[in-house]
Design an enzyme around this catalytic site. Structure first.
Site, short mmCIF file in Angstrom:
data_model
loop_
_atom_site.label_atom_id
_atom_site.label_comp_id
_atom_site.label_asym_id
_atom_site.label_seq_id
_atom_site.Cartn_x
_atom_site.Cartn_y
_atom_site.Cartn_z
N GLU A 146 -3.26 10.42 3.12
CA GLU A 146 -4.44 10.40 3.99
C GLU A 146 -4.65 11.76 4.65
O GLU A 146 -3.74 12.30 5.28
CB GLU A 146 -4.31 9.32 5.06
N GLU B 61 0.85 -1.20 0.00
CA GLU B 61 0.00 0.00 0.00
C GLU B 61 0.88 1.24 0.00
O GLU B 61 1.96 1.24 0.57
CB GLU B 61 -0.91 -0.02 1.24
#
Length: 215
Positions: free
Chosen positions: A98, A94
């Site tokens: 964010e 990943e």
């Protein structure tokens, strides 16, 4: 004729194209996609949040979007742009951007290899991410990850010899969700919800043109 050395060809894995098709993982009625304008809206309200992803995985390349985050008191929420080999897989690779709803002037970057992350960094945006569109770019290759905001590199990670590095084909994802239960609200803040609905808008989304992996 122009000197080719002054205009080097973009490596094939960094050539991009507009995103044409998406899959919606949950709450499809809270996700609006307009392929013609290359715009996606995610809404968080009484239905909860929503998540979209590309329909194919990619092995390396450049991923980008203009994003305007939700307005109002977004404490407790997480909105994002990230790559993942498969959301929910405990051994996933990943690469993340964010937004943490408690503070609209910061962003967190992180990456995971074989399900192991703990490489978070917090960056000061220098602006309120809800007040307009800004460009967020992830550039990923076999030995290098770069995160860029409005053309400025905010983080660069090179693979070290003997170190695991993200190397699984990955989807591009985005979601809006209530993360207030994580770390007792210290990560994104306690959810308040006084300004619902919260709408996160993505536009001019681009994905790699030549690195899609079938299956």
């Amino acid at each position: 004729m122009a000197d080719p050395s002054l205009h080097p060809e973009t490596p094939s894995h960094h050539k991009t194209q507009p995103l044409k098709q998406i899959a919606i993982d949950y709450t499809p009625d809270a996700c609006t996609h307009c392929p013609h304008s290359n715009t996606i809206s995610l809404t968080f309200d009484h239905r909860g949040g929503a998540r979209w992803r590309t329909t194919t995985r990619f092995l390396y390349g450049t991923f980008s979007s203009l994003i305007q985050c939700p307005r109002g008191n977004t404490s407790g929420l997480n909105f994002n742009l990230y790559l993942s080999s498969l959301e929910g897989d405990k051994s996933q690779d990943e690469i993340d951007f964010e937004f943490l709803g408690k503070d609209m002037s910061i962003i967190q970057t992180n990456y995971y290899t074989q399900g192991t992350g703990n490489k978070e960094q917090i960056h000061d945006l220098g602006f309120d991410c809800s007040e307009g569109f800004h460009e967020y770019v992830i550039k990923w290759s076999r030995d290098l990850i770069e995160w860029l905001i409005d053309g400025k590199m905010v983080r660069r990670v090179e693979r070290k010899e003997g170190e695991d590095f993200p190397n699984k084909p990955m989807y591009l994802y985005s979601s809006v969700w209530d993360a207030s239960y994580i770390d007792e609200g210290r990560w994104t803040g306690k959810y308040v919800g006084c300004d619902v609905p919260y709408v996160c808008v993505y536009k001019d989304i681009h994905v790699p043109a030549e690195t899609a992996v079938e299956g």
